[in-house]
Motif scaffolding. Structure first.
Motif, short mmCIF file in Angstrom:
data_model
loop_
_atom_site.label_atom_id
_atom_site.label_comp_id
_atom_site.label_asym_id
_atom_site.label_seq_id
_atom_site.Cartn_x
_atom_site.Cartn_y
_atom_site.Cartn_z
N ASP A 82 61.19 3.03 40.53
CA ASP A 82 62.09 1.87 39.94
C ASP A 82 63.62 1.97 40.34
OD1 ASP A 82 62.65 0.21 38.13
OD2 ASP A 82 62.48 1.47 36.38
N SER A 85 66.18 -1.81 33.93
CA SER A 85 64.80 -1.32 35.00
C SER A 85 64.11 -2.52 35.53
CB SER A 85 64.08 -0.54 33.91
OG SER A 85 62.93 -0.44 34.74
N TYR A 95 61.50 -2.39 36.73
CA TYR A 95 59.70 -2.42 36.17
C TYR A 95 59.90 -2.93 34.94
CZ TYR A 95 55.63 -0.26 34.66
OH TYR A 95 54.50 -0.13 34.09
#
Length: 399
Positions: free
Chosen positions: A47, A106, A108
């Motif tokens: 990430d 993030s 992700y």
């Protein structure tokens, strides 16, 4: 131009009353596949903290609340932090390509939120822009949001009502305009600080009753405490039926509790009028309008078929001549920003405009865009969007 001081986030008390869709649990079914596959790549290779610049390709009025609220709910559902740096506060003017906000967190957890987030932003901003322009053109006229029937589902209806409320509030704050006083459905009335929607009768009730006066009687008997706004174009007898209703309820008319709504479609002139008579009516009431129009379309709004400025002026003349000066005129049918500008040019005596035409005419103009401009502290953006990097640097220098 309005200022652009940012806010970090909205409080839980500011969340919308409607159910946020899609929920986190069902989100993958609605996400573009390439985002989901990228999410899997990031999960495998690691990430990184990123920053998105979010912008529009045309000038708009900032209306970010619904998008931000959805993003914050997704963050809460996932138990992660998503940082929102709002650069253009609600109601501010935003230029093409100018970031409305930066969203960081993030990769992700952000990569699969882009599509739905942008869906909830762009259309609201364009609707807010159009609503503001309309209210600014006709500052003394009240507006009623009647967009719901033209929306592609209840989610769009929520976004459009919200957009209209933002544009209206801006016009009220900056110009002292009357603005939007409400809308047509209960579910989104809260955007206008109302508990319920407004409205009296559709054309279906006139057809059911068999006459305009009988429809007014039925409505009044069923809803005696409500003000009476009557459609008068069903039988093509706008002036005849308007006066007949007023004579049926002279007390209500004198109290200002009767309104006639002109909704004549563009396939015909209102009762007894033609192009020659339309010119005469405007020459009596708004001669400056004929000298001020710029396009054939604007001329049509002045003296053409349907709900023209001439038709509205003639309705006012007829009502006043028969002693019904307190009776209001509600106008609907295609009241877009352009039509409102022409009505303002003619100083048309409209008390309320019912409109859904602040909805974006070209849906391609509603496309919001988000580009990542920073990966793990390193500036990087696709070729052609370098201007976003400069804007990011400028923002950082100012803060």
């Amino acid at each position: 131009m309005d200022g652009s001081d940012g806010i970090a986030a909205l409080t839980p008390d500011e969340t919308p009353r409607t159910v946020v869709h899609p929920a986190e649990s069902e989100l993958p079914r609605f996400v573009d596949k390439y985002f989901l596959r990228t999410k899997e790549v990031v999960a495998k290779f690691g990430d990184v903290d990123v920053t998105y610049a979010v912008f529009m390709r045309r000038p708009v009025t900032s209306a970010p609340r619904l998008a931000m609220q959805w993003l914050e709910r997704m963050a809460k559902a996932r138990g992660v932090e998503i940082r929102i740096d709002l650069k253009q506060k609600e109601g501010s003017w935003v230029g093409a390509g100018e970031p409305i906000m930066y969203v960081s967190g993030s990769l992700y957890h952000l990569i699969d939120l882009e599509t739905q987030f942008l869906q909830k932003l762009g259309a609201c901003c364009v609707a807010a822009y159009n609503a503001y322009v309309m209210c600014a053109e006709m500052q003394k006229t009240a507006f009623l949001a009647m967009d719901a029937r033209h929306c592609a589902g209840t989610e769009m209806a929520e976004m459009m009502a919200y957009g209209a409320s933002v544009g209206s509030a801006k016009a009220q704050r900056k110009l002292g305009a009357v603005g939007f006083i409400g809308n047509a459905s209960d579910e989104t009335a809260h955007f206008f600080d109302k508990d319920r929607g407004y409205g009296t009768m559709p054309h279906a009730l006139i057809g059911y009753a068999g006459s305009t006066v009988r429809a007014a009687e039925m409505f009044h008997e069923t809803h005696p405490e409500e003000n009476l706004t009557v459609l008068v174009d069903y039988f093509g007898q706008e002036f005849t039926d308007a006066l007949a209703v007023c004579r049926r309820y002279p007390e209500l008319a004198a109290e200002g509790r009767v309104a006639v709504r002109l909704d004549t479609h563009g396939g015909r002139y209102v009762e007894g009028m033609d192009i020659g008579m339309s010119y005469q009516v405007l020459d009596r009431n708004a001669p400056q309008a004929i000298r001020g129009y710029r396009t054939d379309n604007e001329l049509r709004y002045l003296i053409g078929t349907g709900v023209s400025a001439a038709a509205i002026w003639h309705m006012r003349e007829r009502l006043d001549r028969d002693g019904f000066k307190a009776v209001k005129i509600v106008a609907s049918s295609g009241f877009s920003p352009e039509k409102c500008r022409v009505m303002a040019l003619a100083n048309a005596p409209i008390d309320v405009i019912g409109t859904g035409s602040y909805l974006p005419e070209k849906w391609s103009e509603t496309y919001a865009t988000a580009d990542i401009v920073n990966y793990g502290g390193e500036e990087r953006v696709k070729v052609g969007r370098e201007f976003l990097l400069e804007k990011t640097r400028t923002e950082h220098r100012e803060t």
